[in-house]
Design an enzyme around this catalytic site. Structure first.
Site, short mmCIF file in Angstrom:
data_model
loop_
_atom_site.label_atom_id
_atom_site.label_comp_id
_atom_site.label_asym_id
_atom_site.label_seq_id
_atom_site.Cartn_x
_atom_site.Cartn_y
_atom_site.Cartn_z
N TYR A 138 -5.46 -12.09 14.19
CA TYR A 138 -5.75 -10.59 14.74
C TYR A 138 -6.01 -8.97 15.29
O TYR A 138 -5.51 -9.44 15.97
CB TYR A 138 -5.86 -10.37 12.88
CG TYR A 138 -4.95 -9.06 12.02
CD1 TYR A 138 -4.00 -8.99 11.80
CD2 TYR A 138 -5.59 -8.01 12.39
CE1 TYR A 138 -3.50 -8.22 10.53
CE2 TYR A 138 -4.80 -6.45 11.57
CZ TYR A 138 -4.16 -7.67 10.73
OH TYR A 138 -3.75 -6.09 10.65
N TYR A 155 0.85 -1.16 -0.57
CA TYR A 155 0.37 -0.27 0.54
C TYR A 155 0.95 1.15 -0.28
O TYR A 155 0.30 2.28 -0.73
CB TYR A 155 -1.46 -0.14 1.19
CG TYR A 155 -2.41 -1.07 0.87
CD1 TYR A 155 -3.46 -0.46 0.35
CD2 TYR A 155 -2.66 -2.22 1.99
CE1 TYR A 155 -4.13 -1.56 -0.55
CE2 TYR A 155 -3.60 -2.76 1.89
CZ TYR A 155 -4.32 -2.50 1.28
OH TYR A 155 -5.24 -4.07 0.22
#
Length: 393
Positions: free
Chosen positions: A237, A55
């Site tokens: 996560y 990204y």
């Protein structure tokens, strides 16, 4: 210069080699894709902290080749030797700089520790010399360790669940095998260290330091990248040590936003889609989830890669007339397609069916592996992998 033959060397889902020509080709492909989209009236001068892959790289490409912005990029890359390739980011940065120069767009890349005060001072000098002020700051660091510049202490992040061990399916995407993997729970200090590395502290230091130096435009926008994901990955996560760091990052965004708003600026966390990145490939369970997600989203015609995600961030979120669209927690959500109810329902159904025997049927493991190899410059169309390459510029 000496040339050598380079082939992928992968151990435990980690690629230890890089192909320079393949990396360059992938950067050029993203740039060409961006140039063929409509222009975005976006930033004029951008700083990308963590600029070399995923990204961060796509953000730099969008800023320069969609909005025409000059950029300063920072990343910490392994440089090549005559016989060993450097990291993928080393070659990505070099190609980006070449393409920007050819297009007449300012670009300066720093290879160094973005957590250090020395790099901050170097960046401030570059901004003053070349821009005066910056109006976009992307924070996209994905390091497993950070040395606190105030204490000199090295902090190491931990990828662990909280409270109790976690067992779930995971995949070896090179061998195409699925097995149950158990991860032991976080120990004392794991959460605090992970927050130190992956939370918002360093981002806040950057923004405060740049503000004190007078190099932030009044209407500056700053964005840090995050992820939420589905229930199937939550234990490792969002509800694990990384999740605590992401909560800290999001709290930091609200704090910075309140501060920057006084002069017309904004600070956001952007929650992005799960994609194959060098960081995500290391996370157990997540690789298998992504390979299923890709199958579902490609079938629906809504799959996006890093470049498509970041272009949409610029075009439909950051640089729109009026207020930037955010969720109830103030976060930008470009994971909206991933988290659609119909997408997640199909992913959940396939997750229950996946095994080594059904892997090819219920996942896009081939697409996942191709994306992973391309991150390192392999399996790229048009590259002759039979010839030797020069590793050093």
């Amino acid at each position: 210069m000496a040339s050598v033959h380079v082939k992928p060397m992968i151990i435990n889902n980690v690629c230890l080699t890089t192909h320079p020509d393949g990396c360059a080709a992938m950067v050029k492909e993203q740039i060409e894709w961006t140039k063929n989209r409509k222009k975005v009236e976006g930033p004029k001068n951008a700083l990308v902290i963590g600029c070399s892959t995923g990204y961060g790289l796509s953000s730099r490409i969008a800023a320069s080749f969609s909005s025409g912005a000059g950029t300063i990029g920072i990343s910490f890359e392994k440089e090549p030797t005559a016989k060993k390739p450097g990291s993928p980011g080393y070659y990505n940065n070099a190609e980006f700089d070449r393409q920007a120069k050819a297009a007449g767009i300012f670009s300066h890349t720093i290879n160094g520790d973005a957590y250090s005060n020395e790099i901050r001072e170097e960046v401030i000098g570059l901004i003053k010399e070349n821009f005066g002020k910056v109006d976009l700051i992307i924070y996209s660091l994905a390091s497993p360790v950070r040395t606190d510049p105030a204490t000199g202490i090295l902090h190491k992040s931990a990828l662990k669940p909280l409270g109790e061990s976690f067992t779930a399916k995971s995949v070896d995407f090179m061998k195409e095998t699925v097995r149950d993997l158990t991860i032991e729970p976080a120990q004392e200090g794991d959460v605090e260290n992970t927050v130190k590395v992956m939370g918002g502290e360093d981002w806040e230091i950057w923004i405060n330091t740049l503000g004190e130096a007078g190099v932030l435009a009044d209407d500056v926008k700053t964005v840090a990248y995050s992820y939420i994901g589905p229930e199937v990955t939550a234990s490792i996560y969002r509800n694990g040590t990384i999740g605590k760091a992401k909560e800290h990052l999001e709290a930091t965004a609200l704090k910075l936003d309140e501060k920057l708003k006084a002069k017309g600026g904004r600070a956001f966390v952007s929650v992005n889609k799960a994609l194959v990145t060098r960081a995500s490939a290391y996370i157990p369970v997540v690789s298998l989830y992504i390979s299923i997600l890709f199958k579902v989203m490609k079938a629906k015609g809504i799959h996006e890669g890093c470049m498509e995600q970041i272009y949409r961030l610029f075009d439909e979120r950051l640089y729109v007339e009026g207020e930037t669209p955010v969720d109830s927690e103030g976060r930008i959500r470009i994971d909206d397609l991933e988290m659609r109810d119909d997408v997640q329902a199909e992913v959940s159904e396939l997750w229950d069916k996946v095994s080594t025997e059904t892997l090819a049927e219920v996942t896009d493991i081939i697409g996942y592996r191709k994306d992973f190899l391309q991150l390192h410059g392999f399996d790229v169309e048009g590259i002759d992998y039979g010839k030797d390459v020069v590793l050093e510029d």
